[in-house]
Design an enzyme around this catalytic site. Structure first.
Site, PDB file in Angstrom:
ATOM      1  N   PRO A 192      49.978 -42.187 -42.000  1.00 34.20           N
ATOM      2  CA  PRO A 192      50.480 -41.011 -40.732  1.00 34.20           C
ATOM      3  C   PRO A 192      51.006 -41.665 -39.771  1.00 34.20           C
ATOM      4  O   PRO A 192      49.708 -41.474 -39.486  1.00 34.20           O
ATOM      5  CB  PRO A 192      50.272 -39.853 -41.393  1.00 34.20           C
ATOM      6  CG  PRO A 192      49.417 -39.316 -41.847  1.00 34.20           C
ATOM      7  CD  PRO A 192      49.144 -40.574 -43.154  1.00 34.20           C
ATOM      8  N   ASN A 193      51.433 -42.147 -39.509  1.00 33.40           N
ATOM      9  CA  ASN A 193      51.618 -42.029 -37.642  1.00 33.40           C
ATOM     10  C   ASN A 193      51.432 -43.911 -37.870  1.00 33.40           C
ATOM     11  O   ASN A 193      51.469 -43.820 -36.843  1.00 33.40           O
ATOM     12  CB  ASN A 193      50.419 -41.241 -36.971  1.00 33.40           C
ATOM     13  CG  ASN A 193      51.264 -40.316 -37.517  1.00 33.40           C
ATOM     14  OD1 ASN A 193      52.227 -39.669 -36.282  1.00 33.40           O
ATOM     15  ND2 ASN A 193      50.816 -38.762 -37.056  1.00 33.40           N
ATOM     16  N   HIS A 208      40.532 -49.280 -41.353  1.00 28.67           N
ATOM     17  CA  HIS A 208      40.855 -48.497 -39.842  1.00 28.67           C
ATOM     18  C   HIS A 208      40.859 -49.237 -38.995  1.00 28.67           C
ATOM     19  O   HIS A 208      39.908 -50.515 -38.598  1.00 28.67           O
ATOM     20  CB  HIS A 208      40.467 -47.453 -39.931  1.00 28.67           C
ATOM     21  CG  HIS A 208      39.692 -46.168 -40.990  1.00 28.67           C
ATOM     22  ND1 HIS A 208      41.164 -45.301 -40.912  1.00 28.67           N
ATOM     23  CD2 HIS A 208      38.643 -46.075 -41.855  1.00 28.67           C
ATOM     24  CE1 HIS A 208      40.735 -44.415 -41.862  1.00 28.67           C
ATOM     25  NE2 HIS A 208      39.592 -45.345 -42.827  1.00 28.67           N
ATOM     26  N   ARG A 216      52.040 -46.211 -29.888  1.00 26.12           N
ATOM     27  CA  ARG A 216      50.954 -44.758 -30.133  1.00 26.12           C
ATOM     28  C   ARG A 216      49.754 -45.457 -29.275  1.00 26.12           C
ATOM     29  O   ARG A 216      48.668 -46.331 -30.123  1.00 26.12           O
ATOM     30  CB  ARG A 216      51.125 -45.016 -31.617  1.00 26.12           C
ATOM     31  CG  ARG A 216      49.537 -43.789 -32.556  1.00 26.12           C
ATOM     32  CD  ARG A 216      48.782 -43.731 -33.419  1.00 26.12           C
ATOM     33  NE  ARG A 216      48.268 -42.449 -34.032  1.00 26.12           N
ATOM     34  CZ  ARG A 216      47.393 -42.338 -34.536  1.00 26.12           C
ATOM     35  NH1 ARG A 216      47.912 -43.226 -36.258  1.00 26.12           N
ATOM     36  NH2 ARG A 216      46.674 -42.129 -35.378  1.00 26.12           N
ATOM     37  N   TYR A 251      44.645 -48.416 -30.456  1.00 25.22           N
ATOM     38  CA  TYR A 251      44.961 -48.791 -32.386  1.00 25.22           C
ATOM     39  C   TYR A 251      45.826 -50.569 -31.807  1.00 25.22           C
ATOM     40  O   TYR A 251      46.644 -51.374 -32.419  1.00 25.22           O
ATOM     41  CB  TYR A 251      45.856 -48.345 -32.446  1.00 25.22           C
ATOM     42  CG  TYR A 251      45.290 -46.446 -33.401  1.00 25.22           C
ATOM     43  CD1 TYR A 251      44.542 -46.308 -33.629  1.00 25.22           C
ATOM     44  CD2 TYR A 251      45.716 -45.486 -32.707  1.00 25.22           C
ATOM     45  CE1 TYR A 251      44.146 -45.397 -34.614  1.00 25.22           C
ATOM     46  CE2 TYR A 251      45.499 -44.444 -32.945  1.00 25.22           C
ATOM     47  CZ  TYR A 251      44.417 -44.320 -33.992  1.00 25.22           C
ATOM     48  OH  TYR A 251      43.535 -43.131 -34.607  1.00 25.22           O
ATOM     49  N   ALA A 263      45.320 -40.039 -40.884  1.00 23.06           N
ATOM     50  CA  ALA A 263      44.335 -39.277 -40.430  1.00 23.06           C
ATOM     51  C   ALA A 263      44.198 -38.448 -41.502  1.00 23.06           C
ATOM     52  O   ALA A 263      43.467 -37.258 -41.427  1.00 23.06           O
ATOM     53  CB  ALA A 263      45.924 -37.671 -39.889  1.00 23.06           C
ATOM     54  N   ASN A 299      45.293 -48.140 -45.360  1.00 23.21           N
ATOM     55  CA  ASN A 299      45.040 -47.273 -44.025  1.00 23.21           C
ATOM     56  C   ASN A 299      45.327 -45.905 -44.596  1.00 23.21           C
ATOM     57  O   ASN A 299      46.512 -45.919 -44.261  1.00 23.21           O
ATOM     58  CB  ASN A 299      45.594 -48.172 -42.824  1.00 23.21           C
ATOM     59  CG  ASN A 299      44.563 -47.071 -41.132  1.00 23.21           C
ATOM     60  OD1 ASN A 299      43.864 -45.611 -41.736  1.00 23.21           O
ATOM     61  ND2 ASN A 299      44.867 -47.929 -40.518  1.00 23.21           N
ATOM     62  N   ARG A 357      34.224 -42.691 -32.694  1.00 26.12           N
ATOM     63  CA  ARG A 357      35.192 -41.729 -31.651  1.00 26.12           C
ATOM     64  C   ARG A 357      34.886 -40.190 -32.867  1.00 26.12           C
ATOM     65  O   ARG A 357      33.658 -39.903 -32.668  1.00 26.12           O
ATOM     66  CB  ARG A 357      36.781 -41.980 -32.816  1.00 26.12           C
ATOM     67  CG  ARG A 357      37.203 -43.388 -32.106  1.00 26.12           C
ATOM     68  CD  ARG A 357      38.445 -43.803 -33.072  1.00 26.12           C
ATOM     69  NE  ARG A 357      39.854 -42.998 -32.516  1.00 26.12           N
ATOM     70  CZ  ARG A 357      41.001 -42.567 -32.755  1.00 26.12           C
ATOM     71  NH1 ARG A 357      41.150 -43.342 -34.018  1.00 26.12           N
ATOM     72  NH2 ARG A 357      41.914 -41.877 -32.033  1.00 26.12           N
ATOM     73  N   GLU A 388      39.050 -49.260 -48.256  1.00 23.94           N
ATOM     74  CA  GLU A 388      39.753 -48.480 -46.983  1.00 23.94           C
ATOM     75  C   GLU A 388      39.179 -49.438 -45.981  1.00 23.94           C
ATOM     76  O   GLU A 388      38.586 -49.574 -45.584  1.00 23.94           O
ATOM     77  CB  GLU A 388      38.688 -47.859 -46.782  1.00 23.94           C
ATOM     78  CG  GLU A 388      39.243 -46.084 -45.564  1.00 23.94           C
ATOM     79  CD  GLU A 388      38.420 -45.674 -45.537  1.00 23.94           C
ATOM     80  OE1 GLU A 388      36.843 -45.371 -46.617  1.00 23.94           O
ATOM     81  OE2 GLU A 388      37.719 -44.616 -45.228  1.00 23.94           O
TER      82      GLU A 388
END
Ligand code: DQA
Length: 143
Positions: free
Chosen positions: A9-10, A99, A17, A22, A76, A73, A106, A97
């Site tokens: 998502p996103n 990111h 964004r 990012y 969320a 990735n 964060r 995985e």
């Protein structure tokens, strides 16, 4: 070697964004870079992005027995997407995985991942380079 790269998502909004977190590259640019890198390593790479957990699960099931590795990735969904975890477990797909941001620097809710413990490893905080780092590792397995 066949590799599927999934973004959750996103991540289709990369470039627009929160670029301070990012980066300013679009997902299309990042995927083109990954493709080029993969070509040099002799890899066959497929890309998939969805904002919906169910579509990501469908995709993981669709490639069952057809790809060697998954780079994901989950966005969320990393933090609560048990369905994605179960899809990876169900298909036994060897997974890395990734990111873009360093999730550990964060908010605390980003520190938890429901997939990390079932992945080969995790790359976090190196921006879009992280996807290439994952491929670099996979290409080392061929030697
Ligand atoms: C992310 C980190 C997640 O916490 C966030 O929800 C994302 C992107 C990253 O790549 O840094 O969507 O997975």
């Amino acid at each position: 070697m066949k590799v599927l790269v999934i973004n959750g998502p996103n991540l289709n909004f990369l470039g627009r964004r929160e670029p301070e977190i990012y980066g300013d590259k679009s997902l299309e640019t990042i995927n083109n870079e990954i493709k080029l890198f993969g070509k040099k390593c002799g890899m066959d790479i497929e890309f998939f992005q969805s904002n919906h957990e169910g579509f990501i699960i469908d995709k993981i099931q669709e490639v069952y027995g057809k790809v060697d590795y998954l780079i994901i990735n989950p966005g969320a969904l990393t933090h609560y997407g048990i369905g994605i975890r179960d899809a990876i477990l169900s298909t036994n797909l060897k997974t890395i995985e990734v990111h873009l941001s360093n999730v550990y620097s964060r908010e605390e809710f980003r520190h938890k991942s429901v997939v990390s413990d079932i992945c080969i490893g995790k790359i976090t905080g190196f921006g879009s380079e992280g996807y290439k780092m994952a491929l670099q590792y996979l290409s080392s397995l061929k030697k």
